[in-house]
Motif scaffolding. Structure first.
Motif, PDB file in Angstrom:
ATOM      1  N   HIS A 102       3.836   4.392  -6.925  1.00 46.52           N
ATOM      2  CA  HIS A 102       3.415   3.757  -8.136  1.00 46.52           C
ATOM      3  C   HIS A 102       1.955   3.359  -8.227  1.00 46.52           C
ATOM      4  O   HIS A 102       1.823   1.969  -7.714  1.00 46.52           O
ATOM      5  N   PRO A 103       1.207   3.927  -8.694  1.00 46.84           N
ATOM      6  CA  PRO A 103      -0.533   3.672  -8.708  1.00 46.84           C
ATOM      7  C   PRO A 103      -0.591   2.236  -9.504  1.00 46.84           C
ATOM      8  O   PRO A 103      -1.555   1.434  -9.332  1.00 46.84           O
ATOM      9  N   LEU A 116       7.903  -5.265  -7.348  1.00 48.11           N
ATOM     10  CA  LEU A 116       7.849  -3.899  -7.762  1.00 48.11           C
ATOM     11  C   LEU A 116       8.689  -3.806  -9.174  1.00 48.11           C
ATOM     12  O   LEU A 116       8.503  -3.266 -10.348  1.00 48.11           O
ATOM     13  N   GLN A 130       0.843  -1.239   0.069  1.00 49.91           N
ATOM     14  CA  GLN A 130       0.066  -0.153   0.009  1.00 49.91           C
ATOM     15  C   GLN A 130       0.819   1.151   0.256  1.00 49.91           C
ATOM     16  O   GLN A 130       0.686   2.462  -0.622  1.00 49.91           O
ATOM     17  N   ARG A 180       2.330   1.774  -3.288  1.00 50.37           N
ATOM     18  CA  ARG A 180       1.187   2.239  -4.429  1.00 50.37           C
ATOM     19  C   ARG A 180       0.917   3.778  -4.441  1.00 50.37           C
ATOM     20  O   ARG A 180       0.677   4.360  -5.623  1.00 50.37           O
ATOM     21  N   THR A 181       1.409   4.307  -3.434  1.00 52.18           N
ATOM     22  CA  THR A 181       1.248   5.970  -3.329  1.00 52.18           C
ATOM     23  C   THR A 181       2.210   6.567  -4.443  1.00 52.18           C
ATOM     24  O   THR A 181       1.895   7.689  -5.065  1.00 52.18           O
ATOM     25  N   PHE A 185       1.272  -0.459  -9.556  1.00 50.67           N
ATOM     26  CA  PHE A 185       1.648  -1.721  -8.871  1.00 50.67           C
ATOM     27  C   PHE A 185       0.399  -2.615  -8.494  1.00 50.67           C
ATOM     28  O   PHE A 185      -0.067  -2.136  -7.317  1.00 50.67           O
ATOM     29  N   ASP A 186       0.234  -3.356  -9.063  1.00 52.25           N
ATOM     30  CA  ASP A 186      -1.119  -4.354  -8.715  1.00 52.25           C
ATOM     31  C   ASP A 186      -0.641  -5.570  -8.383  1.00 52.25           C
ATOM     32  O   ASP A 186      -0.071  -6.386  -9.110  1.00 52.25           O
TER      33      ASP A 186
END
Length: 488
Positions: free
Chosen positions: A332-333, A364, A326, A329-330, A335-336
């Motif tokens: 690298h949005p 990542l 999480q 993700r801030t 990154f799923d």
């Protein structure tokens, strides 16, 4: 050379348009060489702090970014900067937060700002207020080690393995000055990557926020400070700066070396504890297993509260992974990571938090560099080097002594004593034999753990038991049983 951010010129540049032009030229060249995608993802927040003696000091905001750049682009950065900026021979990459702590920033440490613009230094000091000023004051005349701003109680994930540790840490860290020291000293120990440093730095942060005078030190920093004070012949000022605080936090105490330094450390502990000041310490072993430390220091540790942080359970590992993903993700949005991948990583990596961080970093990197979906197969391949074969249980000499004493119906005190009766000598020799064959301790170390005996006594016991076991099948089977019990 003033500070400039990659891709744009700092408007407050003090050294003129020439330096800014050099840096801008480097930025454009580096962007062309690595490509826009990699440049934006990894180098947009890179900054040049200063240049000293041919070394360009660069900074980034996170440890993850620093580690990734060091692993993949350090040589390219060095070569490109050396080619574009005259006089630069090397680079150093540091964390921005650590470089800019009040009074300890890179430029302040090297005296550069004072030489170039004394007024700017005074303005910066005058602007330091609130918690930053409190941190500066807390270090006193002897500056402590840098604290990581992320290591706070609010970011510490709690599970069965660390519930006692976090409860004790909160009571110590969040108590006000003079509120009493029930657990003093408070000693945390565990294997690497299980949260010791996070916990004791959270105590330091909480203490500062409560208005207490706090110093956080690594053992290395303590040794360096003491030796430097001796060389400057102002050791009294060093001692006074440590003994006038409310909370002393020491990390990696197992690295504390030297009789003189340990002697002074013990005096500091005594002075603080006897005056009602709090001491918090972290190490990688229990006090009794710190062979390099003076007995008086170990005795002081044991006299407080010693808390072991156990291995991470599956639920806690899952929580660490979710929090780390999480956080990334801030920045690298895209990154799923699917729930199935997270579950797989949780099960495969059960060692420590650092390996979990490493796993997320690899996932990542795969996502950004490969540009392909993160399937289960791809994720497993990315973290393969972190999956460790189960190692045998680490056997402690103390456990050997207790088990052998119970097995032969004697006390551990009997085994450590100088008694020479047959019902004590045989168990003692067996315990020494097991200590030699099941641990990595040297003969002198084993001798010290068995009542201060000479290493030749241990060697005699080992050879005696080996000889007897080769002739006595019953003894051989008994040794095998003890080894299995110790290895479970």
């Amino acid at each position: 050379m003033s500070k400039a951010q990659l891709g744009m010129v700092n408007k407050d540049d003090r050294n003129g348009d020439g330096d800014a032009a050099l840096w801008a030229r480097f930025c454009e060249r580096f962007r062309r060489e690595v490509g826009d995608a990699i440049y934006v993802s990894w180098f947009k927040s890179l900054e040049l702090e200063t240049i000293v003696d041919g070394v360009a000091y660069l900074s980034v905001p996170t440890k993850f970014l620093r580690s990734w750049i060091q692993a993949h682009y350090l040589d390219k950065l060095r070569n490109t900067i050396a080619a574009e900026i005259p006089g630069v021979r090397d680079i150093a990459l540091e964390l921005r937060a650590a470089m800019r702590l009040p009074g300890t920033g890179l430029a302040e440490r090297r005296g550069l700002d004072a030489a170039r613009d004394p007024g700017a230094v005074e303005a910066k000091r005058a602007a330091t207020t609130g918690k930053d000023q409190l941190k500066a004051d807390s270090a006193g005349s002897f500056g402590g080690s840098s604290l990581d701003g992320r290591f706070r109680f609010s970011t510490f994930l709690v599970g069965p393995s660390n519930q006692l540790a976090i409860a004790a840490a909160r009571q110590v860290g969040e108590g006000s000055s003079g509120a009493g020291t029930t657990f003093n000293p408070l000693y945390f120990f565990s294997n690497v990557g299980l949260g010791k440093t996070h916990l004791i730095q959270a105590i330091a942060h909480a203490g500062m926020e409560a208005g207490r005078r706090v110093i956080y030190l690594t053992a290395e920093k303590f040794m360096y400070g003491f030796v430097a004070a001796l060389k400057r012949q102002n050791s009294m000022a060093f001692k006074d700066s440590l003994r006038s605080i409310d909370l002393l936090v020491i990390d990696d105490v197992q690295f504390l070396q030297g009789k003189t330094i340990q002697h002074e450390f013990c005096h500091t502990l005594n002075a603080l504890i006897d005056s009602g000041r709090q001491v918090v310490i972290a190490g990688d072993r229990s006090p009794n297993e710190l062979e390099n430390l003076d007995e008086r220091v170990k005795s002081r540790f044991a006299g407080g509260l010693c808390v072991e942080i156990q291995s991470l359970d599956e639920g806690l590992r899952r929580g660490i992974l979710d929090a780390r993903i999480q956080s990334i993700r801030t920045a690298h949005p895209a990154f799923d990571v699917t729930a199935n991948v997270v579950s797989m990583v949780t099960k495969l990596i059960d060692t420590n938090g650092r390996d979990l961080d490493g796993a997320v970093n690899r996932l990542l990197a795969h996502t950004i560099l490969a540009g392909a979906p993160l399937t289960l197969e791809a994720a497993e391949a990315a973290i393969r080097d972190l999956i460790r074969v189960k190692e045998p249980k680490k056997v402690k000499i103390e456990d050997i002594q207790k088990l052998v004493a119970t097995h032969f119906n004697v006390s551990r005190a009997d085994i450590l004593s100088s008694r020479r009766t047959a019902n004590v000598v045989r168990p003692r020799q067996i315990a020494m034999y097991l200590a030699k064959t099941m641990t990595l301790r040297s003969l002198p170390e084993i001798g010290r753990r068995f009542g201060g005996r000479d290493h030749t006594t241990v060697l005699h016991a080992v050879r005696k038991i080996e000889e007897m076991a080769s002739k006595d099948m019953g003894l051989s089977q008994e040794l095998d049983l003890l080894k299995r019990l110790l290895g479970d």
